[in-house]
Structures are given as C-alpha cells and as structure tokens.
Design an enzyme around this catalytic site. Sequence first.
Site, PDB file in Angstrom:
ATOM      1  N   HIS A  96      22.067 -25.236   6.536  1.00 38.69           N
ATOM      2  CA  HIS A  96      21.839 -25.371   5.091  1.00 38.69           C
ATOM      3  C   HIS A  96      22.827 -26.410   4.561  1.00 38.69           C
ATOM      4  O   HIS A  96      23.982 -26.084   4.274  1.00 38.69           O
ATOM      5  CB  HIS A  96      22.066 -24.036   4.378  1.00 38.69           C
ATOM      6  CG  HIS A  96      21.027 -23.001   4.662  1.00 38.69           C
ATOM      7  ND1 HIS A  96      19.732 -23.098   4.199  1.00 38.69           N
ATOM      8  CD2 HIS A  96      21.077 -21.842   5.364  1.00 38.69           C
ATOM      9  CE1 HIS A  96      19.042 -22.042   4.604  1.00 38.69           C
ATOM     10  NE2 HIS A  96      19.829 -21.263   5.318  1.00 38.69           N
ATOM     11  N   HIS A 106      15.739 -25.788  10.836  1.00 36.96           N
ATOM     12  CA  HIS A 106      15.690 -24.590  11.661  1.00 36.96           C
ATOM     13  C   HIS A 106      15.132 -24.948  13.028  1.00 36.96           C
ATOM     14  O   HIS A 106      14.146 -25.672  13.140  1.00 36.96           O
ATOM     15  CB  HIS A 106      14.800 -23.553  10.973  1.00 36.96           C
ATOM     16  CG  HIS A 106      14.459 -22.398  11.845  1.00 36.96           C
ATOM     17  ND1 HIS A 106      13.159 -22.061  12.151  1.00 36.96           N
ATOM     18  CD2 HIS A 106      15.241 -21.507  12.488  1.00 36.96           C
ATOM     19  CE1 HIS A 106      13.171 -20.994  12.953  1.00 36.96           C
ATOM     20  NE2 HIS A 106      14.407 -20.644  13.170  1.00 36.96           N
TER      21      HIS A 106
END
Lengths: 269, 269
Positions: A96, A106
């Site tokens: 993040h 991801h």
Amino acid sequence: MNPEKQREARGWFEELRDILCSSYEAFDNSSFVGTRWKHKWKGGGLSSSIKGNVIEKGGVNTSTVEGEFSQDFRDKIPGTENSPSYFASGISVVLHPLSPHIPSMHFNTRYLETEKSWFGGGIDITPSLNFEQEAKEFHTSLHECCNRHSKDYYPKFSKWCDEYFYLPHRKERRGIGGIFFDYHNTENWEKDFSFVKEIGRFFHHYSKSIIEKYHERTWNDSEKEQQLIKRGRYAEFNLLYDRGTRFGLETGGSTEAILMSLPPLAKWQ
Amino acid sequence: MNPEKQREARGWFEELRDILCSSYEAFDNSSFVGTRWKHKWKGGGLSSSIKGNVIEKGGVNTSTVEGEFSQDFRDKIPGTENSPSYFASGISVVLHPLSPHIPSMHFNTRYLETEKSWFGGGIDITPSLNFEQEAKEFHTSLHECCNRHSKDYYPKFSKWCDEYFYLPHRKERRGIGGIFFDYHNTENWEKDFSFVKEIGRFFHHYSKSIIEKYHERTWNDSEKEQQLIKRGRYAEFNLLYDRGTRFGLETGGSTEAILMSLPPLAKWQ
C-alpha cells in the site's frame, strides 16, 4: 507427498521474498521487520512488514505449513477424499504505497499438495486515480509474460481475476484486474513451476518500475481522499470475500500475517 | 401474518428514529440527511446519516420489508418450514463520535414474522480509551432497565452479547458488551414489545448523556491513534462476522444503509 518438489517450491518462494524485500528497501528509508510464527500443527512462516515513506504499509509473507483440513474444507478441496493431510507453501505480497499515484499491488503464488498437487496465485493492482494508459501497459506486459508459457493462460487467468476481485454489493471491481489461477497442474511440474517463477519475477520488475516512476510526484487532498475511499473498498473485499483471508483465519494461520493485506488508513463516507 | 402488530412495531421504530435524530442534531452543527431506498421485492427504508462535528459519522436506519428467504436462509430461520415468506421491520443505529473519549455506540431492534414471530436487537458500546468506571455504570443501568421486565434478561442477553461481539482471530471483544437478543417471544407480544421500546429509550438517554459529558474534552494524537486502531477492529468484526451485515448484503438490502456501520476513518498498523 513429494519432499523434493516441496523443497524446491519453498526455496523459490523464500528466494523471491529476499529479492523483493531488498528491492523495496532500496528506494525507501525504512527496512522490513520480520516476525516468525509457528503454525498450530507443523511449520510456520516469516512475515516481513515495512512501514515506509514510499510504501506506507507493505507485507511480504512466506509460509510453509502442514496440517489436516477440517471436514468443511475437505468438501471443497481436491485430493482430500482419502486423507485430510495437506502441505502448503507460498509467498504473498501486498503493497500500500503512500502516494495515491501508485496503485496498491497484490501478488501471491503457492504450491499445494494433498493427494493431488497444484499451484495457485495471481497478480492484481488497485489504482486510486485515473490509470488508464498504465493499466493497458500492465495488461499488455502481463499478457506477453503469460504467452511465453501458454497462449491459453492470459485469457483464462485474467477473466478469473476479474470474476474473483469483484465486490457484488458495490457492483465494482476491486482494482483493474491482472491474473488469478488456482488448481493449476498441467501434469508437467517443471513447466508449471517455471510459470510460477516467471510471474514472481514479473511482479518484482513491475512493482519496482511503477514505484520508481511515480513516487516523487506530488498529490493534493482530493487525490488522497480518493485513495482512502478506494482503500475502504479494498478492506471490504478482503474481509467479506477473500478466500485466502477466510482460509487463513479458519485454519489457524497467523492473524497478523493474514491481515497484513489491510490498508494503513481507510475511509468510509 | 399480523398486520396490526406489524404497523405498531413499525410505528415505534419510526417514532424512535425521529426522537434520536432530533436529539443528536441538537448538540451538533450538522443535520441528518435522509435517503429512501426500495427493497427488491417489497418495502424499503430510510437511511439517515450525519457527518458532524461531534458525531463524525452516524447512521439511523429504519426499514420495513417483505420477501422470501432463499433455501440457505430457510435452513436457519424459524417458522420457514412451510413458507419462505417473511416480514421484517427494524431500526438500526451506529454512532462513531469524533472524540476518542466517546465510545462508538450501536443499537438495533427489529420485529420479524415468518410463520412464527419474534423480536431481536441489542445495545453495545465500543470505547477506544480506558472506560472502566463508565463501563460499570453502563452495565448497571442496563441491568436495571432489563430487570424492570424480567430478572432473566440481563444475565442471558449480556452473555449473548459478549459471545456475539467477539473477534476470534484477535481473541478480543469488539467492545465492552451490553445486551444482545434474538428470537425473543415470551408468548406475550405486548410485554415483549414494551421491553423493546424500553431499551430504545434507554439507548436514547444513554447515548445523549455520554456525548454531552465528553464531547468538549480535548484529546492528543496518541488517543486519536488508539481510536483509529480500535475502529479497524470494528470494521473487521462487521465485515468478517456480523450476521446483520451478511444477512443484509445477501438478501438485497441497501449497501449504503448496511455499511453505514463502518467507521469514517480506520487504521491498521
């Protein structure tokens, strides 16, 4: 059970973890902090997390565990008809970034053995702001990467990704897609393993290059706000729908490692 | 089906909504904004939400719907053996105050009819900072309030609350408890309804008094940080475990109304 393959898979996941961590540390002023945890039956993992100036919150987790599936899981998982035993080894990464210009990213790959064996994993990214041109380039490179292994992979796995990372209650996708695959076994272990390694290397190069490109660009309050709201959706998906999260929590994985995917700060209007 | 009881229950839930909204508006510079929504079959609701200076984010939702349960729900819900039809009316309130000195507060009551009928609901609060003395007083008053209806209620319903608002993966309670009850039917509808009304009035007085007491007290960054982390746990509970959230999303309720329970800003370390 194939101890040789288990060792090979595990070795790669741990090698990739070290490559990724060093790489991210190089452009951030912070270091990864590692926490080892033990699984309730056998095995465990290393959760490496960073709270940095470029990656506001990131986690690179590897784990290798052995155990027995509960009846509930056995009904859903191949190769458990005669025995509930499983081996699982994998790497899971969530980044993040602080900047709303850089998407949350991801990636994960894993190797599973029951009385069958397979690979699973995927890559997907979640931008907060307009990312149209970048998104095209991301998909083109990923497509090329998949094509080096089979022309069938990208169409199948990108569709699977779109279907999986979807919030039905919002009628929204989580991000802009990527690839997602599971129960992957072409009966040629070496070939499947080389695909898994290649997408790991793809993620390494992609994440590094996108962070380098955007991390010095400034942003305003409204762009930050859009990011916080997008992160709220990200948290919703992971807690409401993500199979990995539920699987981990229900099979006694490390809560900190599993929930490292949650964003550092998120907003609901 | 009992149209008379349905009207009475619905009338009270809507009356209480107006009492609560006026009351909270009186000490905040903001007003509730109402959004009407329609259920996919029959009925709908009014979601009233506030983004204020005292209540950073709050929602007071009433809804009255009729529909048919899917097979999956019928296996779990009483009185659906012969018919999947249901009537449900209720009020649901979540307050996330700006100040970390004021707990997040949650209240709901509902009336359900299938071939059986019952009330459900509860009150519970989630402080972020030390709240020990206040917590004792909260439980004492709630105990007294329940005792006016039956000595059995508080012991049973507070235990149920502790069991329900629990995060097994964190081995943590969501808050400091309260009461929780479901399938409540003593075969005396008027008596049960008067209990439901009384806990609505209790919530009104309690939430008002605790906000009045603490809303002018200042806080520091570390206290705010503790609140944001506690709110992360709150979001985890609601998305991972809350039955109301899953029930609502799976039966086609309004996403905005259901997820109004999520905090305005939450943090994961």
